[in-house]
Design a protein around this motif. Structure first.
Motif, mmCIF file in Angstrom:
data_model
loop_
_atom_site.group_PDB
_atom_site.id
_atom_site.type_symbol
_atom_site.label_atom_id
_atom_site.label_comp_id
_atom_site.label_asym_id
_atom_site.label_seq_id
_atom_site.Cartn_x
_atom_site.Cartn_y
_atom_site.Cartn_z
ATOM 1 N N VAL A 393 5.931 -9.128 13.541
ATOM 2 C CA VAL A 393 6.777 -9.545 12.416
ATOM 3 C C VAL A 393 7.296 -8.339 11.652
ATOM 4 N N ILE A 394 6.431 -7.364 11.398
ATOM 5 C CA ILE A 394 6.844 -6.186 10.635
ATOM 6 C C ILE A 394 7.889 -5.385 11.403
ATOM 7 N N GLN A 395 7.703 -5.221 12.683
ATOM 8 C CA GLN A 395 8.667 -4.454 13.470
ATOM 9 C C GLN A 395 10.036 -5.106 13.499
ATOM 10 N N GLY A 396 10.091 -6.419 13.399
ATOM 11 C CA GLY A 396 11.374 -7.112 13.436
ATOM 12 C C GLY A 396 11.991 -7.341 12.077
ATOM 13 N N HIS A 397 11.491 -6.731 11.037
ATOM 14 C CA HIS A 397 12.008 -6.940 9.688
ATOM 15 C C HIS A 397 12.374 -5.600 9.079
ATOM 16 N N ASP A 398 13.549 -5.530 8.430
ATOM 17 C CA ASP A 398 14.061 -4.261 7.914
ATOM 18 C C ASP A 398 14.234 -4.248 6.403
ATOM 19 N N ASP A 399 13.727 -5.235 5.705
ATOM 20 C CA ASP A 399 13.834 -5.238 4.248
ATOM 21 C C ASP A 399 12.681 -4.408 3.675
ATOM 22 N N PRO A 400 12.978 -3.273 3.032
ATOM 23 C CA PRO A 400 11.877 -2.419 2.542
ATOM 24 C C PRO A 400 11.047 -3.082 1.453
ATOM 25 N N VAL A 401 11.676 -3.878 0.586
ATOM 26 C CA VAL A 401 10.916 -4.523 -0.493
ATOM 27 C C VAL A 401 9.917 -5.516 0.088
ATOM 28 N N THR A 402 10.362 -6.289 1.035
ATOM 29 C CA THR A 402 9.441 -7.240 1.669
ATOM 30 C C THR A 402 8.325 -6.510 2.400
ATOM 31 N N CYS A 403 8.682 -5.423 3.074
ATOM 32 C CA CYS A 403 7.646 -4.638 3.772
ATOM 33 C C CYS A 403 6.606 -4.126 2.794
ATOM 34 N N TYR A 404 7.062 -3.654 1.642
ATOM 35 C CA TYR A 404 6.074 -3.131 0.703
ATOM 36 C C TYR A 404 5.260 -4.258 0.071
ATOM 37 N N LYS A 405 5.849 -5.415 -0.133
ATOM 38 C CA LYS A 405 5.062 -6.551 -0.620
ATOM 39 C C LYS A 405 3.993 -6.934 0.401
ATOM 40 N N VAL A 406 4.336 -6.802 1.673
ATOM 41 C CA VAL A 406 3.340 -7.053 2.714
ATOM 42 C C VAL A 406 2.233 -5.999 2.645
ATOM 43 N N VAL A 407 2.608 -4.755 2.349
ATOM 44 C CA VAL A 407 1.604 -3.699 2.181
ATOM 45 C C VAL A 407 0.624 -4.062 1.068
ATOM 46 N N ASN A 408 1.147 -4.516 -0.060
ATOM 47 C CA ASN A 408 0.286 -4.921 -1.170
ATOM 48 C C ASN A 408 -0.586 -6.113 -0.791
ATOM 49 N N LEU A 409 0.005 -7.055 -0.048
ATOM 50 C CA LEU A 409 -0.773 -8.222 0.391
ATOM 51 C C LEU A 409 -1.911 -7.797 1.304
ATOM 52 N N LEU A 410 -1.612 -6.915 2.240
ATOM 53 C CA LEU A 410 -2.657 -6.424 3.144
ATOM 54 C C LEU A 410 -3.708 -5.625 2.378
ATOM 55 N N SER A 411 -3.273 -4.855 1.393
ATOM 56 C CA SER A 411 -4.226 -4.087 0.586
ATOM 57 C C SER A 411 -5.152 -5.012 -0.200
ATOM 58 N N PHE A 412 -4.596 -6.085 -0.734
ATOM 59 C CA PHE A 412 -5.428 -7.049 -1.473
ATOM 60 C C PHE A 412 -6.483 -7.677 -0.559
ATOM 61 N N TYR A 413 -6.049 -8.116 0.618
ATOM 62 C CA TYR A 413 -7.011 -8.741 1.526
ATOM 63 C C TYR A 413 -7.980 -7.717 2.110
ATOM 64 N N GLN A 414 -7.526 -6.478 2.236
ATOM 65 C CA GLN A 414 -8.459 -5.445 2.710
ATOM 66 C C GLN A 414 -9.595 -5.250 1.702
ATOM 67 N N THR A 415 -9.257 -5.232 0.415
ATOM 68 C CA THR A 415 -10.285 -5.142 -0.622
ATOM 69 C C THR A 415 -11.175 -6.388 -0.617
ATOM 70 N N THR A 416 -10.557 -7.552 -0.433
ATOM 71 C CA THR A 416 -11.322 -8.805 -0.410
ATOM 72 C C THR A 416 -12.318 -8.823 0.736
ATOM 73 N N PHE A 417 -11.852 -8.440 1.940
ATOM 74 C CA PHE A 417 -12.753 -8.446 3.098
ATOM 75 C C PHE A 417 -13.782 -7.327 3.012
ATOM 76 N N SER A 418 -13.452 -6.231 2.356
ATOM 77 C CA SER A 418 -14.449 -5.165 2.159
ATOM 78 C C SER A 418 -15.580 -5.653 1.275
ATOM 79 N N ASN A 419 -15.243 -6.392 0.224
ATOM 80 C CA ASN A 419 -16.289 -6.941 -0.645
ATOM 81 C C ASN A 419 -17.080 -8.046 0.041
ATOM 82 N N LEU A 420 -16.407 -8.798 0.892
ATOM 83 C CA LEU A 420 -17.059 -9.937 1.548
ATOM 84 C C LEU A 420 -17.894 -9.510 2.747
#
Length: 728
Positions: A393-420
């Motif tokens: 999905v990321i490779q097929g998408h060229d909107d930088p704002v959406t890509c960075y929102k995905v980065v934040n989403l992944l960062s949030f879940y990375q912190t969540t799974f690290s705590n869990l």
């Protein structure tokens, strides 16, 4: 009592002679005196005796029974009667002793006959003893043998009861048809105890029994553990993790199987593979098939594949929900039973020493870590599928704002799974890798945009109004959206900045989304040949960038200081431009140029030097009058014209502050010129006064014309106060 009759009443006649009744009437001879003392002692002794004494009481009682009165005759008769009674008593006693002697003679004859009988019996007993001794010895030996046999029987019974396991019990351990229940675990515990106790038999003289029993118990234990291993595998296939209460038999079986670490880990591997298959299938079902829930059907996750943020968010939410459910379901196995599993593993290492990696390391079992590892292994297939889909999905998408929102989403879940699951879990590592991958894709998009701009010369051309170029505005709009997304993803503690810290998590984003476009915008200023236009253009670029990043502390930490420094330099340049504009437009530059050359000459400042100012070309009457007229024409609209000179700077406050400082510098320059003109007039007047001592003062007309010719102040009448008022 009648004891009073034993003593004469008062006034009765006494048997004592009158001579003895009055010892004081005549002197006593020594014998009478001794008798008197004896009597006195006797009386004292009698009087000192207590009437409560038992002997006296009995004697008085006896006398009372006899009815005797206390008279001399009675006392004499009483003594005779007493002696007679004593003699009678003694005679009776002698007769009684005679009877006793006859009885003793009879007893002696009886004893003699008994002695003869005993001697005869003793002879018979000795003969009987000699006949029964062999029998008694044999009976004693038989009794000892009986006791030894009974002792051995008790020992044999105890040994059999403790060390020998019946065939029925062994069948419970080894037979597949027998169920796994409390009886199985009880028999297994007994066999383990027998196996441990066989070590005591190995220390005896005969080791064969201990070896045979240990070998037999080892085979029984191996069969039992294999049966338990196969049973757990079978149960894992049909285990329902949705049930909050996992069977207590399974938990107990795992605790026991932990004593065989190889079987225990093999069983966990089998379970992880089974759960991996089940969860991968469930994830695929959630992605592609509609899930019915209540009255409304929930669409599959793939329906939102056109929206990367929602699509990835739905997948991560499903994985998180599944992870929590899996962890809660398995928590009873590894957390509640953690101590028991640790004991089992420690015990198992003694039977499987090859399972120990480090012989010196202490064996510990962390239930939380084991639980997290097992859940991670259960989700290996899900994680693999998640990674493939996110990257696609990321490779097929060229909107930088959406890509960075995905980065934040992944960062949030990375912190969540690290705590869990722990910071080193597979899911946490996967999300960190996906976050890095998405950020790299974001940076790639920015680099591609910069590369396309570099080849488009029309886009790089400065606008006619010298405002920030459109490509920079577009990049700043994207950057603002990215910074807002980053700000929304941070907590309060992360938003606070620490002085002195230059790098932060957002710095790479700034380097990718701002620095290349900023550099292109600054390089496009080289096309402007006019210094004023170039300074205004660069100022607009820096002000626009600064206003975009100023509201976000995490962006200003690294980029605001160099921006402020460059703007300070540009401000100084614009200040000089504005200052030159005021001087040139007012005509004051001509005078300052002339005076600057004059004031920098050696010895300047003396009266003779100041007097020479009037000889300069710029201070000739015609030229000075023209400059004064030009200044008068300039002053009414000077401030508006100066502001209009920097009207293309897109910050009114910035233009106002620069113009005010330029006007202040202009006023200082005018004050300098005014002072030089006044000083020149004063110096010329002093010189003319000194030369007028020897000259004739005849012609008034010539003097008046000479005075007008010498007064520069009249030709340039404006004062500094007037200038400040008009330019304020």
């Amino acid at each position: 009592m009648a004891t009073g009759s034993y003593f004469p009443p008062p006034g009765a006649s006494s048997s004592v002679s009158p001579r003895t009744s009055s010892p004081a009437s005549s002197p006593l001879s020594p014998p009478l005196q001794q008798r008197s003392n004896a009597l006195s002692n006797r009386l004292t002794s009698v009087l000192s005796v207590s009437y409560a004494d038992s002997d006296i009481r009995d004697a008085l009682e006896t006398l009372n029974l006899r009815g005797i009165h206390n008279t001399a005759e009675v006392r004499r008769q009483l003594r005779l009667d007493v002696q007679k009674e004593v003699v009678d008593c003694n005679a009776e006693i002698v007769r009684d002793f005679g009877n006793v002697a006859e009885q003793l003679k009879r007893i002696g004859s009886v004893i003699s006959s008994l002695k003869e009988t005993c001697d005869e019996m003793r002879k018979h007993i000795v003969l009987a003893k000699q006949d029964t001794n062999p029998v008694l010895e044999e009976a004693s030996a038989l009794m000892n043998q009986k006791q030894e046999a009974e002792t051995k029987q008790r020992l044999l019974d105890a040994f059999t009861k403790h060390f020998i396991v019946s065939d029925e019990e062994l069948l419970v351990l080894a037979s597949v048809e027998e169920p796994i229940n409390d009886e199985f675990f009880d028999v297994l515990a007994r066999v383990k105890q027998v196996h441990r106790d066989c070590e005591a038999l190995l220390g005896a003289e005969n080791e064969r029994l201990g070896l045979e029993l240990m070998d037999k118990s080892s085979r029984s234990l191996n069969s039992a553990y294999q049966k338990l291993y196969r049973w757990i595998q079978k149960e894992f296939k049909s285990l329902n993790l949705e049930d909050p209460r996992i069977s207590s038999t399974i938990r107990r079986a795992l605790r026991v199987l932990a004593e065989r670490p190889s079987l225990f880990h093999s069983c966990l591997d089998f379970f992880a593979e089974a759960r991996d298959y089940v969860l991968s299938d469930a994830f695929h079902y959630a992605l592609t098939d509609a899930v019915s829930g209540g009255d409304n059907a929930v669409k599959p996750i793939e329906f939102s594949a056109h929206d990367p943020l929602r699509y990835i968010g739905d997948m991560l939410a499903w994985v998180h929900s599944t992870t929590v459910s899996e962890r809660e379901a398995l928590e009873a196995l590894f957390v509640d039973e953690g101590d028991e599993l640790a004991k089992g593993i420690r015990a198992g290492l003694s039977s499987e020493p090859w399972s120990r990696i480090d012989e010196d390391a202490e064996v510990t079992f962390d239930g939380q870590k084991a639980l997290s590892d097992l859940v991670s292994r259960d989700l290996i297939g899900v994680a693999r599928s998640l990674r493939q889909r996110v990257e696609l999905v990321i490779q097929g998408h060229d909107d930088p704002v959406t890509c960075y929102k995905v980065v934040n989403l992944l960062s949030f879940y990375q912190t969540t799974f690290s705590n869990l699951m722990g910071p080193n879990s597979n899911l946490a590592d996967l999300l960190q890798a996906l976050e890095k991958f998405t950020l790299n894709h974001f940076q790639t998009i920015m680099r591609d945009d910069v590369s396309n701009l570099s080849t488009d010369h029309s886009a790089l051309a400065p606008p006619h109004d010298l405002s920030a170029p459109q490509f920079l505005l577009d990049s700043l709009e994207i950057l603002t959206s990215v910074m807002r997304a980053h700000e929304a993803s941070l907590g309060t503690d992360e938003l606070s900045t620490t002085p002195g810290i230059e790098e932060n998590k957002f710095t790479p984003v700034l380097h990718a989304a701002l620095d290349p476009f900023f550099s292109l915008a600054k390089s496009s200023a080289d096309e402007l040949t006019n210094p004023t236009a170039r300074a205004i253009y660069l100022t607009n670029i820096h002000i626009t960038v600064r206003s975009s990043i100023s509201p976000f502390p995490f962006a200003t930490a690294t980029h605001l200081p160099p921006l402020s420094s460059t703007l300070s330099t540009l401000r100084v340049e614009l200040l000089e431009i504005q200052h030159r504009y005021l001087l040139n437009t007012s005509g004051l530059q001509v005078l300052i140029t002339a005076l600057q050359t004059f004031s920098q000459s050696p010895g300047s400042g003396t009266d003779q030097d100041l007097a020479a100012i009037a000889k300069l070309a710029a201070f000739q009457p015609e030229a000075l009058v023209a400059i004064s007229q030009q200044l008068d024409d300039f002053l009414p609209s000077a401030l508006m014209d100066a502001t209009d000179n920097l009207k293309r700077v897109q910050n009114a406050t910035f233009v106002k502050s620069v113009t005010e400082e330029a006007v202040e510098a202009f006023c200082r320059d005018f004050e300098f010129v005014e002072g030089m003109i006044i000083g020149a007039d004063e110096a010329r007047c002093i010189g003319q006064a000194d030369g007028a001592v020897a000259e004739d003062e005849g012609d008034d007309k010539d003097e008046k014309g000479s005075e007008q010719e010498q007064s520069l102040r009249r030709l340039f009448p404006r004062t500094t106060g007037e200038i400040r008022v008009l330019l304020s």
